[in-house]
Design a protein around this motif. Sequence first.
Motif, PDB file in Angstrom:
ATOM      1  N   GLY A  49       0.740  -1.000   0.098  1.00  0.00           N
ATOM      2  CA  GLY A  49       0.085   0.240  -0.010  1.00  0.00           C
ATOM      3  C   GLY A  49       0.841   1.132   0.036  1.00  0.00           C
ATOM      4  O   GLY A  49       1.921   1.051   0.687  1.00  0.00           O
ATOM      5  N   THR A  50       0.454   2.149  -0.832  1.00  0.00           N
ATOM      6  CA  THR A  50       1.242   3.451  -0.706  1.00  0.00           C
ATOM      7  C   THR A  50       0.286   4.550  -1.020  1.00  0.00           C
ATOM      8  O   THR A  50      -0.896   4.404  -1.243  1.00  0.00           O
ATOM      9  CB  THR A  50       2.092   3.543  -2.277  1.00  0.00           C
ATOM     10  OG1 THR A  50       1.436   3.331  -3.232  1.00  0.00           O
ATOM     11  CG2 THR A  50       3.123   2.546  -2.317  1.00  0.00           C
ATOM     12  N   ASP A  51       0.832   5.922  -0.392  1.00  0.00           N
ATOM     13  CA  ASP A  51      -0.087   6.972  -0.454  1.00  0.00           C
ATOM     14  C   ASP A  51      -0.388   7.495  -1.772  1.00  0.00           C
ATOM     15  O   ASP A  51       0.677   7.557  -2.571  1.00  0.00           O
ATOM     16  CB  ASP A  51       0.787   8.178   0.344  1.00  0.00           C
ATOM     17  CG  ASP A  51       0.079   9.461   0.674  1.00  0.00           C
ATOM     18  OD1 ASP A  51      -1.034   9.600  -0.274  1.00  0.00           O
ATOM     19  OD2 ASP A  51       0.546  10.277   1.274  1.00  0.00           O
ATOM     20  N   SER A  52      -1.455   7.581  -2.284  1.00  0.00           N
ATOM     21  CA  SER A  52      -1.820   8.010  -3.573  1.00  0.00           C
ATOM     22  C   SER A  52      -1.575   9.426  -3.982  1.00  0.00           C
ATOM     23  O   SER A  52      -1.954  10.052  -5.093  1.00  0.00           O
ATOM     24  CB  SER A  52      -3.330   7.369  -4.253  1.00  0.00           C
ATOM     25  OG  SER A  52      -4.168   8.462  -3.443  1.00  0.00           O
ATOM     26  N   GLN A  53      -1.340  10.234  -2.981  1.00  0.00           N
ATOM     27  CA  GLN A  53      -1.430  11.754  -2.840  1.00  0.00           C
ATOM     28  C   GLN A  53      -2.711  12.202  -3.349  1.00  0.00           C
ATOM     29  O   GLN A  53      -2.489  13.376  -4.023  1.00  0.00           O
ATOM     30  CB  GLN A  53      -0.024  12.137  -3.984  1.00  0.00           C
ATOM     31  CG  GLN A  53       1.162  11.534  -3.460  1.00  0.00           C
ATOM     32  CD  GLN A  53       1.855  12.032  -2.367  1.00  0.00           C
ATOM     33  OE1 GLN A  53       1.998  13.331  -1.973  1.00  0.00           O
ATOM     34  NE2 GLN A  53       2.231  11.198  -1.469  1.00  0.00           N
ATOM     35  N   MET A  54      -3.648  11.747  -2.899  1.00  0.00           N
ATOM     36  CA  MET A  54      -4.795  12.267  -2.991  1.00  0.00           C
ATOM     37  C   MET A  54      -5.760  12.081  -1.818  1.00  0.00           C
ATOM     38  O   MET A  54      -5.477  11.128  -0.968  1.00  0.00           O
ATOM     39  CB  MET A  54      -5.660  11.575  -4.115  1.00  0.00           C
ATOM     40  CG  MET A  54      -5.262  11.419  -5.389  1.00  0.00           C
ATOM     41  SD  MET A  54      -5.954  10.626  -6.829  1.00  0.00           S
ATOM     42  CE  MET A  54      -5.681   8.777  -6.325  1.00  0.00           C
ATOM     43  N   LYS A  74      -7.276  10.496   3.510  1.00  0.00           N
ATOM     44  CA  LYS A  74      -6.375   9.890   2.695  1.00  0.00           C
ATOM     45  C   LYS A  74      -6.407   8.782   1.973  1.00  0.00           C
ATOM     46  O   LYS A  74      -6.982   7.990   2.436  1.00  0.00           O
ATOM     47  CB  LYS A  74      -4.890  10.053   3.280  1.00  0.00           C
ATOM     48  CG  LYS A  74      -3.741   9.632   2.414  1.00  0.00           C
ATOM     49  CD  LYS A  74      -2.463   9.518   3.108  1.00  0.00           C
ATOM     50  CE  LYS A  74      -2.121  10.621   3.939  1.00  0.00           C
ATOM     51  NZ  LYS A  74      -0.689  10.582   4.513  1.00  0.00           N
ATOM     52  N   ILE A  75      -6.361   8.867   0.367  1.00  0.00           N
ATOM     53  CA  ILE A  75      -6.646   7.714  -0.269  1.00  0.00           C
ATOM     54  C   ILE A  75      -5.239   7.030  -0.537  1.00  0.00           C
ATOM     55  O   ILE A  75      -4.236   7.564  -0.829  1.00  0.00           O
ATOM     56  CB  ILE A  75      -7.233   8.281  -1.756  1.00  0.00           C
ATOM     57  CG1 ILE A  75      -8.525   8.750  -1.574  1.00  0.00           C
ATOM     58  CG2 ILE A  75      -7.512   6.937  -2.628  1.00  0.00           C
ATOM     59  CD1 ILE A  75      -9.110   9.539  -2.796  1.00  0.00           C
ATOM     60  N   TRP A  76      -5.466   5.462  -0.226  1.00  0.00           N
ATOM     61  CA  TRP A  76      -4.120   4.801  -0.459  1.00  0.00           C
ATOM     62  C   TRP A  76      -4.382   4.142  -1.407  1.00  0.00           C
ATOM     63  O   TRP A  76      -5.447   3.423  -1.949  1.00  0.00           O
ATOM     64  CB  TRP A  76      -4.387   3.833   0.895  1.00  0.00           C
ATOM     65  CG  TRP A  76      -3.957   4.625   2.205  1.00  0.00           C
ATOM     66  CD1 TRP A  76      -4.711   5.311   2.842  1.00  0.00           C
ATOM     67  CD2 TRP A  76      -2.697   4.825   2.622  1.00  0.00           C
ATOM     68  NE1 TRP A  76      -3.979   6.135   4.037  1.00  0.00           N
ATOM     69  CE2 TRP A  76      -2.715   5.738   3.777  1.00  0.00           C
ATOM     70  CE3 TRP A  76      -1.230   4.655   2.148  1.00  0.00           C
ATOM     71  CZ2 TRP A  76      -1.832   6.326   4.619  1.00  0.00           C
ATOM     72  CZ3 TRP A  76      -0.200   5.299   3.033  1.00  0.00           C
ATOM     73  CH2 TRP A  76      -0.594   5.861   4.166  1.00  0.00           C
TER      74      TRP A  76
END
Length: 113
Positions: A49-54, A74-76
């Motif tokens: 899982g990574t931070d989608s920056q959204m 925060k969307i992952w």
Amino acid sequence: MQFYIYRTGYTGATPPFDIVRVNIFNGIPSNPASISVFGDDTSNRFVSGTDSQMYRIFNSSVPAPGTVPGTTRKIWNIKANVITTLNPGTYWIKYQFADAAMNPGFAPSVTIP
């Protein structure tokens, strides 16, 4: 497979999910005649899982004066190990996200202008 998921109020720096279950059907999953062609409701297929920056936000301009975009959703970007080949056709995907405490997540809605 990649999914975009959020958990309201989560402020951690690592993904809040470590459980992904995927089940692909050849018809509507609630139809008794539909058959699972890949996966199940119990196997954990989480890869990363990574931070989608959204962020999931609500309308920020209509109706006036709008609302200030928040940062509590925060969307992952969650990746699941799904290795299969599907024949041409229509399929339905049933999926679940959670953590070890079985806290759920939400898939953000899509807004088409």
